[in-house]
Scaffold this motif. Structure first.
Motif, mmCIF file in Angstrom:
data_model
loop_
_atom_site.group_PDB
_atom_site.id
_atom_site.type_symbol
_atom_site.label_atom_id
_atom_site.label_comp_id
_atom_site.label_asym_id
_atom_site.label_seq_id
_atom_site.Cartn_x
_atom_site.Cartn_y
_atom_site.Cartn_z
ATOM 1 N N GLY A 78 3.861 7.001 3.768
ATOM 2 C CA GLY A 78 3.219 7.721 2.670
ATOM 3 C C GLY A 78 4.163 8.518 1.798
ATOM 4 N N LYS A 79 5.452 8.507 2.107
ATOM 5 C CA LYS A 79 6.422 9.270 1.329
ATOM 6 C C LYS A 79 6.996 8.402 0.206
ATOM 7 C CE LYS A 79 7.721 12.016 5.370
ATOM 8 N NZ LYS A 79 8.824 12.403 6.295
ATOM 9 N N PRO A 80 7.209 8.983 -0.979
ATOM 10 C CA PRO A 80 7.726 8.188 -2.101
ATOM 11 C C PRO A 80 9.173 7.773 -1.901
ATOM 12 C CG PRO A 80 7.644 10.516 -2.701
ATOM 13 C CD PRO A 80 6.969 10.397 -1.361
ATOM 14 N N ASN A 130 -1.740 2.543 -0.030
ATOM 15 C CA ASN A 130 -0.475 2.098 -0.605
ATOM 16 C C ASN A 130 -0.504 2.255 -2.122
ATOM 17 O OD1 ASN A 130 0.885 0.474 1.859
ATOM 18 N ND2 ASN A 130 -1.321 0.122 1.832
ATOM 19 N N LYS A 131 0.637 2.650 -2.689
ATOM 20 C CA LYS A 131 0.726 2.865 -4.129
ATOM 21 C C LYS A 131 2.103 2.439 -4.624
ATOM 22 C CE LYS A 131 0.071 6.400 -7.708
ATOM 23 N NZ LYS A 131 -0.231 7.851 -7.955
ATOM 24 N N ILE A 132 2.104 1.663 -5.690
ATOM 25 C CA ILE A 132 3.347 1.262 -6.337
ATOM 26 C C ILE A 132 3.231 1.657 -7.800
ATOM 27 C CG2 ILE A 132 4.884 -0.659 -6.889
ATOM 28 C CD1 ILE A 132 3.813 -2.099 -4.437
ATOM 29 N N ASP A 133 3.936 2.696 -8.184
ATOM 30 C CA ASP A 133 3.878 3.259 -9.535
ATOM 31 C C ASP A 133 5.313 3.339 -10.035
ATOM 32 O OD1 ASP A 133 3.275 4.498 -11.866
ATOM 33 O OD2 ASP A 133 2.482 6.331 -10.983
ATOM 34 N N GLY A 154 5.400 -4.035 -10.607
ATOM 35 C CA GLY A 154 5.055 -3.608 -9.254
ATOM 36 C C GLY A 154 5.340 -4.713 -8.252
ATOM 37 N N ILE A 155 4.502 -5.748 -8.242
ATOM 38 C CA ILE A 155 4.721 -6.932 -7.400
ATOM 39 C C ILE A 155 4.973 -8.125 -8.308
ATOM 40 C CG2 ILE A 155 3.649 -8.585 -5.829
ATOM 41 C CD1 ILE A 155 2.216 -6.370 -4.456
ATOM 42 N N LEU A 185 5.963 3.406 -3.506
ATOM 43 C CA LEU A 185 7.163 3.144 -4.301
ATOM 44 C C LEU A 185 7.003 3.809 -5.665
ATOM 45 C CD1 LEU A 185 7.794 -0.679 -3.646
ATOM 46 C CD2 LEU A 185 8.436 1.286 -2.234
ATOM 47 N N ASN A 186 8.019 4.565 -6.071
ATOM 48 C CA ASN A 186 7.951 5.229 -7.383
ATOM 49 C C ASN A 186 9.293 5.163 -8.106
ATOM 50 O OD1 ASN A 186 9.421 7.064 -5.873
ATOM 51 N ND2 ASN A 186 8.376 8.880 -6.687
ATOM 52 N N GLY A 187 10.012 4.053 -7.943
ATOM 53 C CA GLY A 187 11.331 3.901 -8.547
ATOM 54 C C GLY A 187 11.288 3.800 -10.061
ATOM 55 N N THR A 188 12.398 4.176 -10.688
ATOM 56 C CA THR A 188 12.497 4.168 -12.148
ATOM 57 C C THR A 188 13.449 3.100 -12.673
ATOM 58 O OG1 THR A 188 14.204 5.882 -12.039
ATOM 59 C CG2 THR A 188 11.921 6.621 -12.317
ATOM 60 N N ARG A 189 13.973 2.261 -11.787
ATOM 61 C CA ARG A 189 14.800 1.151 -12.273
ATOM 62 C C ARG A 189 13.909 0.108 -12.931
ATOM 63 N NH1 ARG A 189 18.153 -0.297 -6.956
ATOM 64 N NH2 ARG A 189 16.351 0.703 -5.978
#
Length: 201
Positions: free
Chosen positions: A87-89, A134-137, A142-143, A111-115
């Motif tokens: 649960g950690k970014p 689950n969260k991909i922001d 994303g996928i 996932l919270n990457g900025t690349r």
């Protein structure tokens, strides 16, 4: 004179005895492999580095590996793996080295990457089981994979948000991109799907 000779002989014998003892000790060490390390000493355990990800299932180096410099977890085979960030970014990314049909369980991944890239980038099809929240922001996609099947074993939720696409399924040499949702909850902001979408959940 005789006393001097006796002292000389005694000194020579003592030297020969010392040399013999030293040679014997070296021979024993070579034969037993004794390096001075205590036989009951405990070796330091070796832990594989997977960054912010925790992976269960499979074998490190064979089924998956992690590049610390790029912060990328690479899946190498179709062995089923469970991946979590608890649960950690994290700015880390998950890539599948295909072409193959990969089997992944996402469990409380954030996932919270900025690349500006595809943060789950699978070169092949993906059979995905969703567990937990689950969260991909991310910046980018994303996928991104050829085909996505969300399995019937999925009981959790996955939210996809990318500045380009939350979900990108463009197919490969084996067919067009397609989405099949058999379980769980899947939501995305924008999608690029070249083929069909089927939802039976």
């Amino acid at each position: 004179m005789r006393k001097g000779i006796k002292k000389l002989v005694s000194g020579i014998l003592s030297g020969l005895l010392l040399l013999t003892l030293l040679q014997t000790g070296m021979s024993v060490q070579a034969e037993t492999g004794d390096t001075g390390v205590q036989p009951n000493s405990t070796p330091v355990p070796y832990t594989e580095n997977t960054g912010d990800f925790t992976v269960t299932g499979g074998t490190y180096g064979t089924d998956y590996e992690y590049d610390e410099n790029r912060d990328v977890l690479t899946i190498k085979t179709d062995t089923k793996l469970t991946i979590t960030t608890n649960g950690k970014p994290t700015a880390g990314m998950i890539w599948g080295q295909g072409p193959a049909e990969f089997n992944i369980v996402l469990q409380d991944v954030y996932l919270n990457g900025t690349r500006n890239d595809s943060h789950i980038n699978i070169f092949g099809g993906l059979n995905l089981t969703i567990s937990g929240t689950n969260k991909i922001d991310v910046t980018g996609n994303g996928i991104d994979c050829a085909r996505l099947i969300v399995t019937a074993d999925s009981k959790g939720s996955l939210v996809l948000a990318g500045t380009a696409f939350g979900l990108r399924l463009v197919g490969d040499m084996f067919g067009s991109g397609s989405l099949t949702v058999k379980g769980g909850t899947l939501a995305y902001n924008k999608a690029d799907i070249s083929g069909t979408t089927t939802v039976t959940a």
